[in-house]
Design a protein around this motif. Structure first.
Motif, PDB file in Angstrom:
ATOM      1  N   ALA A 125      12.433 -26.665  12.710  1.00  0.00           N
ATOM      2  CA  ALA A 125      13.102 -27.927  13.054  1.00  0.00           C
ATOM      3  C   ALA A 125      14.156 -27.722  14.135  1.00  0.00           C
ATOM      4  O   ALA A 125      14.295 -28.544  15.059  1.00  0.00           O
ATOM      5  CB  ALA A 125      13.733 -28.524  11.802  1.00  0.00           C
ATOM      6  N   ILE A 126      14.907 -26.639  14.039  1.00  0.00           N
ATOM      7  CA  ILE A 126      15.921 -26.344  15.066  1.00  0.00           C
ATOM      8  C   ILE A 126      15.264 -26.164  16.426  1.00  0.00           C
ATOM      9  O   ILE A 126      15.736 -26.697  17.444  1.00  0.00           O
ATOM     10  CB  ILE A 126      16.732 -25.098  14.663  1.00  0.00           C
ATOM     11  N   TYR A 127      14.168 -25.434  16.449  1.00  0.00           N
ATOM     12  CA  TYR A 127      13.471 -25.234  17.717  1.00  0.00           C
ATOM     13  C   TYR A 127      12.912 -26.555  18.252  1.00  0.00           C
ATOM     14  O   TYR A 127      13.027 -26.859  19.448  1.00  0.00           O
ATOM     15  CB  TYR A 127      12.332 -24.224  17.549  1.00  0.00           C
ATOM     16  N   MET A 128      12.295 -27.335  17.373  1.00  0.00           N
ATOM     17  CA  MET A 128      11.628 -28.555  17.813  1.00  0.00           C
ATOM     18  C   MET A 128      12.601 -29.590  18.367  1.00  0.00           C
ATOM     19  O   MET A 128      12.347 -30.213  19.410  1.00  0.00           O
ATOM     20  CB  MET A 128      10.838 -29.157  16.641  1.00  0.00           C
ATOM     21  N   PHE A 129      13.750 -29.762  17.707  1.00  0.00           N
ATOM     22  CA  PHE A 129      14.627 -30.883  18.062  1.00  0.00           C
ATOM     23  C   PHE A 129      15.950 -30.468  18.708  1.00  0.00           C
ATOM     24  O   PHE A 129      16.699 -31.333  19.174  1.00  0.00           O
ATOM     25  CB  PHE A 129      14.908 -31.720  16.813  1.00  0.00           C
ATOM     26  N   ALA A 130      16.233 -29.154  18.766  1.00  0.00           N
ATOM     27  CA  ALA A 130      17.482 -28.724  19.389  1.00  0.00           C
ATOM     28  C   ALA A 130      17.269 -27.781  20.567  1.00  0.00           C
ATOM     29  O   ALA A 130      17.969 -27.875  21.576  1.00  0.00           O
ATOM     30  CB  ALA A 130      18.385 -28.053  18.349  1.00  0.00           C
ATOM     31  N   ALA A 186      13.249 -18.518  25.142  1.00  0.00           N
ATOM     32  CA  ALA A 186      13.748 -19.272  23.987  1.00  0.00           C
ATOM     33  C   ALA A 186      13.048 -18.852  22.698  1.00  0.00           C
ATOM     34  O   ALA A 186      13.658 -18.828  21.617  1.00  0.00           O
ATOM     35  CB  ALA A 186      13.556 -20.769  24.233  1.00  0.00           C
ATOM     36  N   LEU A 187      11.765 -18.536  22.807  1.00  0.00           N
ATOM     37  CA  LEU A 187      11.013 -18.144  21.610  1.00  0.00           C
ATOM     38  C   LEU A 187      11.280 -16.705  21.186  1.00  0.00           C
ATOM     39  O   LEU A 187      10.967 -16.326  20.052  1.00  0.00           O
ATOM     40  CB  LEU A 187       9.507 -18.313  21.868  1.00  0.00           C
ATOM     41  N   LEU A 204       6.169 -21.708  11.794  1.00  0.00           N
ATOM     42  CA  LEU A 204       6.860 -21.930  13.066  1.00  0.00           C
ATOM     43  C   LEU A 204       5.902 -22.431  14.140  1.00  0.00           C
ATOM     44  O   LEU A 204       6.170 -23.431  14.823  1.00  0.00           O
ATOM     45  CB  LEU A 204       7.529 -20.637  13.516  1.00  0.00           C
ATOM     46  N   ILE A 205       4.770 -21.768  14.290  1.00  0.00           N
ATOM     47  CA  ILE A 205       3.844 -22.102  15.375  1.00  0.00           C
ATOM     48  C   ILE A 205       3.150 -23.438  15.124  1.00  0.00           C
ATOM     49  O   ILE A 205       3.048 -24.285  16.014  1.00  0.00           O
ATOM     50  CB  ILE A 205       2.821 -20.968  15.551  1.00  0.00           C
ATOM     51  N   VAL A 206       2.674 -23.664  13.892  1.00  0.00           N
ATOM     52  CA  VAL A 206       2.001 -24.919  13.582  1.00  0.00           C
ATOM     53  C   VAL A 206       2.994 -26.077  13.632  1.00  0.00           C
ATOM     54  O   VAL A 206       2.674 -27.173  14.101  1.00  0.00           O
ATOM     55  CB  VAL A 206       1.310 -24.839  12.214  1.00  0.00           C
ATOM     56  N   GLY A 207       4.230 -25.823  13.163  1.00  0.00           N
ATOM     57  CA  GLY A 207       5.245 -26.878  13.202  1.00  0.00           C
ATOM     58  C   GLY A 207       5.583 -27.296  14.618  1.00  0.00           C
ATOM     59  O   GLY A 207       5.749 -28.487  14.913  1.00  0.00           O
ATOM     60  N   LEU A 208       5.683 -26.343  15.526  1.00  0.00           N
ATOM     61  CA  LEU A 208       5.994 -26.663  16.922  1.00  0.00           C
ATOM     62  C   LEU A 208       4.785 -27.285  17.625  1.00  0.00           C
ATOM     63  O   LEU A 208       4.956 -28.086  18.553  1.00  0.00           O
ATOM     64  CB  LEU A 208       6.439 -25.398  17.662  1.00  0.00           C
ATOM     65  N   GLY A 209       3.584 -26.906  17.205  1.00  0.00           N
ATOM     66  CA  GLY A 209       2.366 -27.525  17.720  1.00  0.00           C
ATOM     67  C   GLY A 209       2.271 -27.535  19.228  1.00  0.00           C
ATOM     68  O   GLY A 209       2.135 -28.590  19.850  1.00  0.00           O
ATOM     69  N   PHE A 210       2.325 -26.359  19.836  1.00  0.00           N
ATOM     70  CA  PHE A 210       2.292 -26.272  21.296  1.00  0.00           C
ATOM     71  C   PHE A 210       1.037 -26.933  21.873  1.00  0.00           C
ATOM     72  O   PHE A 210      -0.087 -26.593  21.507  1.00  0.00           O
ATOM     73  CB  PHE A 210       2.330 -24.806  21.742  1.00  0.00           C
ATOM     74  N   VAL A 211       1.249 -27.874  22.779  1.00  0.00           N
ATOM     75  CA  VAL A 211       0.164 -28.473  23.553  1.00  0.00           C
ATOM     76  C   VAL A 211       0.551 -28.385  25.020  1.00  0.00           C
ATOM     77  O   VAL A 211       1.502 -27.693  25.389  1.00  0.00           O
ATOM     78  CB  VAL A 211      -0.106 -29.931  23.111  1.00  0.00           C
ATOM     79  N   ASP A 212      -0.165 -29.084  25.862  1.00  0.00           N
ATOM     80  CA  ASP A 212       0.089 -28.939  27.286  1.00  0.00           C
ATOM     81  C   ASP A 212       1.402 -29.582  27.721  1.00  0.00           C
ATOM     82  O   ASP A 212       1.904 -29.306  28.813  1.00  0.00           O
ATOM     83  CB  ASP A 212      -1.071 -29.523  28.099  1.00  0.00           C
ATOM     84  N   PHE A 258       5.405 -31.151  26.035  1.00  0.00           N
ATOM     85  CA  PHE A 258       6.273 -31.162  24.859  1.00  0.00           C
ATOM     86  C   PHE A 258       6.321 -32.556  24.243  1.00  0.00           C
ATOM     87  O   PHE A 258       6.564 -33.547  24.940  1.00  0.00           O
ATOM     88  CB  PHE A 258       7.675 -30.711  25.263  1.00  0.00           C
ATOM     89  N   GLN A 259       6.126 -32.662  22.911  1.00  0.00           N
ATOM     90  CA  GLN A 259       6.090 -33.949  22.208  1.00  0.00           C
ATOM     91  C   GLN A 259       6.922 -33.854  20.932  1.00  0.00           C
ATOM     92  O   GLN A 259       6.398 -33.570  19.853  1.00  0.00           O
ATOM     93  CB  GLN A 259       4.643 -34.329  21.874  1.00  0.00           C
ATOM     94  N   PRO A 260       8.226 -34.078  21.009  1.00  0.00           N
ATOM     95  CA  PRO A 260       9.090 -33.977  19.820  1.00  0.00           C
ATOM     96  C   PRO A 260       8.997 -35.226  18.934  1.00  0.00           C
ATOM     97  O   PRO A 260       9.804 -36.150  19.036  1.00  0.00           O
ATOM     98  CB  PRO A 260      10.482 -33.824  20.434  1.00  0.00           C
TER      99      PRO A 260
END
Length: 661
Positions: free
Chosen positions: A411-416, A430-431, A458-466, A468-470
């Motif tokens: 959550a910290i990575y995704m939204f902060a 950052a990672l 961590l990886i599935v939660g961040l859901g890297f795609v082409d 960024f979609q928070p």
């Protein structure tokens, strides 16, 4: 650090190639990470083949069964269950192929069951992402060369020798300090684990033939230590209260002092002198005609064999560094004793996987849950990862706790953090703290089990795609899907796997008795090393199941090491019968009685005591053995017969030549 470098490389290639789901590629990096460089090579080839097999299954099943959702789910369940069955049955690196075939078919198919029109392009994308990840891991680990498989084997061998020496020193103590079944069972499990590690050695291309031959011999020596040390302790118990042989007690005291020494440079001369003295005492006592002397001879001989095996094992462990050591032509045959395969356990694992797939999809469809496909795919990952374990439920529970603990970090990575990152270089930096930190945990054997769920969350939660979609709702939904997948997996695993642990252990004990029955009736030339290694492997598996089973079950009364000692004594008697045909009849009569005993144990399922007739047949065999002309074979055959008496009839008093009333 090497896994982080592989992750950064994979992420860069995925972004540059416009792969639609880079997070699948990153997750594959950590699923395939392995601290032994030699173990990476089988994983590369087998997992790549597995990916293509899984992709082929998805392309065949999904489009052709899209109008029959129920049949499609059952077909996917059957495919993944078959793959897990094959993976658990095959206790070699080839199991990675079957695991990946089941997992890749699941993660490719589930997200598109409701809309299979684009399944072909989706399959191509998943294959590309996973292939890029596996190749990046291979490159990064090959360049950094984290650990050589030989170093792993060497460290395990040294640790085992320390544990075995400490345990044996306790066995030689009058009070058996620190001597217990749990410790013995752990040492047996360590030998089996060493055999599994040795399976990777052909893929360590640097001198693998010589290294594998070394490990083959080392595994045999280590396996022999367990029954030999337990035999010494057993003979000491039988001699308790009898008049002690001064020379024998002095030898035992010096042997205990020798075992307490650490970092002995091989070959150890002091140990060699102890072996000579022990064999001299064994021959002196075996020349007498009373049971107490014969048991003292058996004690001295087994002690000599134990010390000799330790000295040879220490030399072999040191030779893994390149120290010259002689290996016989038979040992250089580049063979490892075959590991025991448990088909029933494999069937249960396959059924658990199939049932889990059906249950995941049922919940998904009934709830009309948009993230249900993620639940099914993630649960398939968890089930495949722990399929080979005896009882996966405790490990999967730890997986759940590690996943929950990682959600705040995600959550910290995704939204902060990520909203302030611009570009691939900044993203990589950052990672770094999270990925390197979790990678450090993965490199620690004591904590490595919690690393994969942390990476996955961590990886599935961040859901890297082409791009960024928070999205908070999507983040929470994906998190719930992960947790649900793990919870459902635990429930199914408890149903199919945990409930059957006692039954499987009980069945394996009976299988061990059946093998002893077959040993007593065999007509071929015995192979002590191969049989002992396989028996130790089985004992380690039984020990792992007994450790998680309920107390008080009947199979707890079965002593696996006692059975191994009996088996080795049967083989010694078989050698004597082959070498001297004139005494074959009396030995065959004795072995037939032993075979009947273990046949009865196998049928009744309990530790049936031997009949009184076994004593008279044992005495007749000993009388015949004493007429043999070959001193070496006569000596070993006599001690084998004494060993049969010690292990099958320990309660019979040590009266000179007297039969039990």
């Amino acid at each position: 650090m090497s896994s982080y470098l592989a992750c950064v490389l994979t992420l860069g290639i995925a972004f540059a190639a416009d792969l639609p789901r880079p997070w699948w590629a990153i997750l594959t990096v950590y699923v395939t990470a392995q601290p032994m460089s030699g173990a990476l090579r089988p994983k590369v080839s087998y997992r790549l083949i597995g990916i293509f097999l899984g992709a082929a299954a998805a392309i065949v099943l999904v489009p052709n069964l899209q109008n029959s959702p129920g049949l499609l789910v059952l077909s996917l369940a059957a495919w993944t269950g078959l793959c897990i069955y094959l993976a658990v049955s095959d206790r070699t690196p080839r199991a990675f192929l079957f695991q990946m075939a089941g997992f890749s078919a699941a993660v490719i198919s589930f997200p598109y069951l409701d809309d299979p029109s684009n399944i072909f392009m989706t399959t191509i994308s998943r294959v590309e992402e996973m292939t890029v990840a596996i190749l990046a891991v291979t490159l990064a680990h090959s360049l950094t060369r984290p650990l050589d498989a030989r170093k792993i084997v060497q460290e395990r061998g040294r640790r085992f020798l320390r544990d075995a020496a400490e345990w044996a020193e306790g066995a030689l103590d009058a009070q058996h300090k620190g001597l217990g079944s749990s410790r013995r069972q752990q040492i047996a499990a360590d030998v089996a684990e060493l055999g599994l590690i040795a399976m990777h050695l052909p893929y360590d291309m640097s001198g693998h033939r010589r290294t594998r031959a070394l490990v083959y011999v080392l595994q045999r020596r280590l396996a022999s230590l367990i029954p030999l040390a337990s035999a010494v302790a057993h003979r000491l118990d039988l001699l308790a209260g009898k008049e002690a042989d001064k020379d024998l007690m002095e030898l035992i005291g010096e042997s205990r002092a020798w075992l307490q020494e650490t970092d002995r440079p091989p070959p150890d001369e002091c140990g060699g002198r102890l072996v000579v003295r022990a064999r001299s005492l064994a021959k002196k006592n075996s020349a007498r005609s009373d049971w107490s002397s014969w048991i003292a001879a058996s004690l001295a001989e087994r002690l000599a064999e134990f010390i000799e095996a330790i000295r040879e094992a220490e030399t072999l462990v040191a030779a893994l560094d390149g120290t010259p050591v002689h290996i016989s032509s038979e040992d250089v045959a580049d063979k490892i004793s075959p590991l025991r395969q448990d088909r029933i356990l494999a069937i249960l694992a396959g059924l658990a996987m199939s049932a889990a797939v059906v249950l995941y999809c049922t919940i998904w469809i009934l709830l009309a849950w948009p993230a249900g496909s993620a639940t099914a795919a993630f649960a398939a990952l968890v089930t495949c990862s722990f399929a080979a374990q005896e009882d996966p439920a405790p490990a999967i529970r730890r997986y759940l706790f590690a996943t929950l603990a990682t959600f705040p970090i995600a959550a910290i990575y995704m939204f902060a953090v990520l909203p302030r990152v611009d570009g691939y270089p900044m993203l990589s930096l950052a990672l770094a703290p999270a990925l390197i930190g979790i990678g450090y945990i993965q490199a620690d054997p004591a904590r490595s089990a919690v690393a994969l769920p942390m990476f996955s969350c961590l990886i599935v939660g961040l859901g890297f795609v082409d791009s960024f979609q928070p999205d908070f709702a999507s983040f929470v939904n994906t998190g719930i899907a992960q947790v649900m997948g793990i919870v459902v997996t635990i429930a199914v695993t408890r149903l199919f796997r945990s409930a059957g642990v006692d039954w499987i252990a009980y069945r394996m004990v009976r299988a061990q008795w059946q093998e002893l029955e077959e040993l007593a009736t065999m007509r071929s030339t015995p192979d002590f090393g191969s049989w002992t290694t396989r028996a130790i492997d089985r004992t380690g598996q039984i020990a792992a199941r007994i450790a998680v089973s309920s107390e008080g079950d009947e199979f707890h009364a079965a002593d696996g090491l006692n059975d191994i000692r009996i088996g080795r004594n049967i083989l010694h008697l078989r050698v004597a019968a082959f070498a001297h045909g004139e005494i074959e009849r009396s030995i065959e009569v004795l072995l037939a009685e032993i075979a009947e005993l273990f046949r009865k144990r196998r049928i009744d399922g309990v530790v049936t005591p031997p009949q009184k007739s076994l004593w008279s047949k044992l005495e007749n065999a000993i009388t015949s053995i004493q007429t043999m002309e070959n001193n070496a074979i006569r000596h070993q055959a006599l001690l084998a017969a004494v060993g049969i008496r010690c292990n099958l009839m320990p309660s019979v008093p040590l009266a000179n030549g007297a039969s039990p009333s």
